[in-house]
Design a protein around this motif. Structure first.
Motif, PDB file in Angstrom:
ATOM      1  N   THR A  37      67.615 -67.366   5.895  1.00  0.00           N
ATOM      2  CA  THR A  37      67.802 -65.840   5.964  1.00  0.00           C
ATOM      3  C   THR A  37      67.372 -65.288   4.477  1.00  0.00           C
ATOM      4  O   THR A  37      66.972 -64.280   4.336  1.00  0.00           O
ATOM      5  CB  THR A  37      69.109 -65.366   6.275  1.00  0.00           C
ATOM      6  OG1 THR A  37      70.011 -65.830   5.435  1.00  0.00           O
ATOM      7  CG2 THR A  37      69.390 -65.678   7.668  1.00  0.00           C
TER       8      THR A  37
ATOM      9  N   ARG B  22      71.339 -57.372  -3.097  1.00  0.00           N
ATOM     10  CA  ARG B  22      70.114 -57.633  -2.141  1.00  0.00           C
ATOM     11  C   ARG B  22      70.840 -57.792  -0.896  1.00  0.00           C
ATOM     12  O   ARG B  22      69.891 -58.133   0.157  1.00  0.00           O
ATOM     13  CB  ARG B  22      69.284 -58.823  -2.723  1.00  0.00           C
ATOM     14  CG  ARG B  22      68.360 -58.327  -3.961  1.00  0.00           C
ATOM     15  CD  ARG B  22      67.656 -59.765  -4.434  1.00  0.00           C
ATOM     16  NE  ARG B  22      67.055 -59.387  -5.739  1.00  0.00           N
ATOM     17  CZ  ARG B  22      67.663 -59.392  -6.799  1.00  0.00           C
ATOM     18  NH1 ARG B  22      68.938 -59.747  -6.902  1.00  0.00           N
ATOM     19  NH2 ARG B  22      67.050 -59.115  -7.791  1.00  0.00           N
ATOM     20  N   CYS B  23      71.840 -57.656  -0.628  1.00  0.00           N
ATOM     21  CA  CYS B  23      72.648 -58.095   0.724  1.00  0.00           C
ATOM     22  C   CYS B  23      72.160 -57.181   1.960  1.00  0.00           C
ATOM     23  O   CYS B  23      72.129 -55.802   1.823  1.00  0.00           O
ATOM     24  CB  CYS B  23      74.188 -58.003   0.272  1.00  0.00           C
ATOM     25  SG  CYS B  23      75.091 -58.245   1.791  1.00  0.00           S
TER      26      CYS B  23
ATOM     27  N   GLN C 240      69.349 -64.898   2.205  1.00  0.00           N
ATOM     28  CA  GLN C 240      70.787 -64.346   1.848  1.00  0.00           C
ATOM     29  C   GLN C 240      71.723 -65.369   1.613  1.00  0.00           C
ATOM     30  O   GLN C 240      71.892 -66.487   2.162  1.00  0.00           O
ATOM     31  CB  GLN C 240      70.783 -63.410   3.107  1.00  0.00           C
ATOM     32  CG  GLN C 240      69.853 -62.263   3.401  1.00  0.00           C
ATOM     33  CD  GLN C 240      70.235 -60.936   2.533  1.00  0.00           C
ATOM     34  OE1 GLN C 240      71.359 -60.468   2.311  1.00  0.00           O
ATOM     35  NE2 GLN C 240      69.173 -60.749   1.787  1.00  0.00           N
TER      36      GLN C 240
END
Length: 259
Positions: free
Chosen positions: A157, A71-72, A159
């Motif tokens: 984010t 999912r980066c 992330q």
């Protein structure tokens, strides 16, 4: 009083420098700290749902390993794209000399997620590229630490923050570490040579470095004589030519006198 102030200032600067060094080593792993160290023989599940250990691969041929997550939205895709592009530019005889293992450090990722990720780069049917996840997700942190890789979840984010890294592994030991999202072919050639156990006579320097003795062509891997070598030997060559010229002039004078 002045000496005490200067001493305190100096100690403060030293502490700041040490903290900065530690910060840099954390963000950009120092290759010297990890080179030739053993890594864990972890079990992985590939994107094709087969289970194997890393040793099943490194006993067959060396490995280029990188950690990403599917999912980066940051460095992962550029890193894989760069690595793929550089490998394609290698000679046909070198492309199949190693495996490229792409593992997810995100416990949420599944083999299917990694399969989708590999499809995005048209690598799902390439036998030399292996995408997968850790069979035991509790070992991710330990394995990451062994190779100098770090990751931090950022709530704002949604992330992970992490570096882009490619680790060269031969027979279960770390041989080289490349850090960054853009892989240079000259650097990769060095890593591949070391993975094969070949001697690397010198490492790459800046492309436009003036007066260097040898020029390295990253496209072909060949070394050519540079202007530095010409400059280095010019005085010796001129001295030799002048000596020969003087010797001949003297011989001619002697012959004229004798004649």
């Amino acid at each position: 009083m002045g000496k005490i102030v200067l001493m305190i200032f100096a100690l403060g600067q030293l502490a700041l420098a040490q903290n900065l060094k530690l910060s840099q080593d954390t963000l950009f792993p120092s290759e010297a700290r990890y080179i030739y160290k053993d890594i864990s023989d972890v079990e992985i599940i590939t994107s094709k749902n087969s289970t194997l250990k890393l040793s099943n691969l490194w006993l067959e041929k060396p490995i280029l390993l990188t950690l990403i997550f599917s999912r980066c939205a940051g460095i992962c895709s550029p890193l894989i794209s760069s690595l793929k592009e550089v490998i394609q530019r290698l000679g046909e005889d070198k492309k199949s000399n190693f495996y490229i293992v792409v593992l997810s450090f995100d416990p949420r990722d599944s083999p299917d997620d990694m399969g989708i990720f590999s499809n995005a780069f048209e690598l799902s049917n390439n036998r030399n590229w292996i995408f997968g996840i850790f069979a035991d997700t509790s070992l991710i942190k330990k394995f990451s630490t062994e190779i100098g890789f770090w990751y931090v979840w950022v709530d704002s984010t949604g992330q992970f923050d992490h570096p882009g890294m490619v680790v060269g592994i031969r027979q279960g030991k770390i041989v080289r570490i490349l850090v960054g999202g853009n892989i240079q072919i000259v650097k990769l050639r060095e890593v591949i040579s070391e993975l094969k156990g070949e001697f690397v006579p010198f490492y790459s320097i800046e492309k436009n470095f003036a007066f260097r003795c040898l020029n390295y062509d990253p496209e072909t891997g060949r070394i050519k004589i540079g202007i530095g070598t010409v400059i280095l030997f010019t005085p010796a060559i001129l001295t030799f030519l002048i000596t020969v010229l003087i010797f001949r002039i003297k011989n001619n004078k002697i012959k004229i006198k004798e004649g």
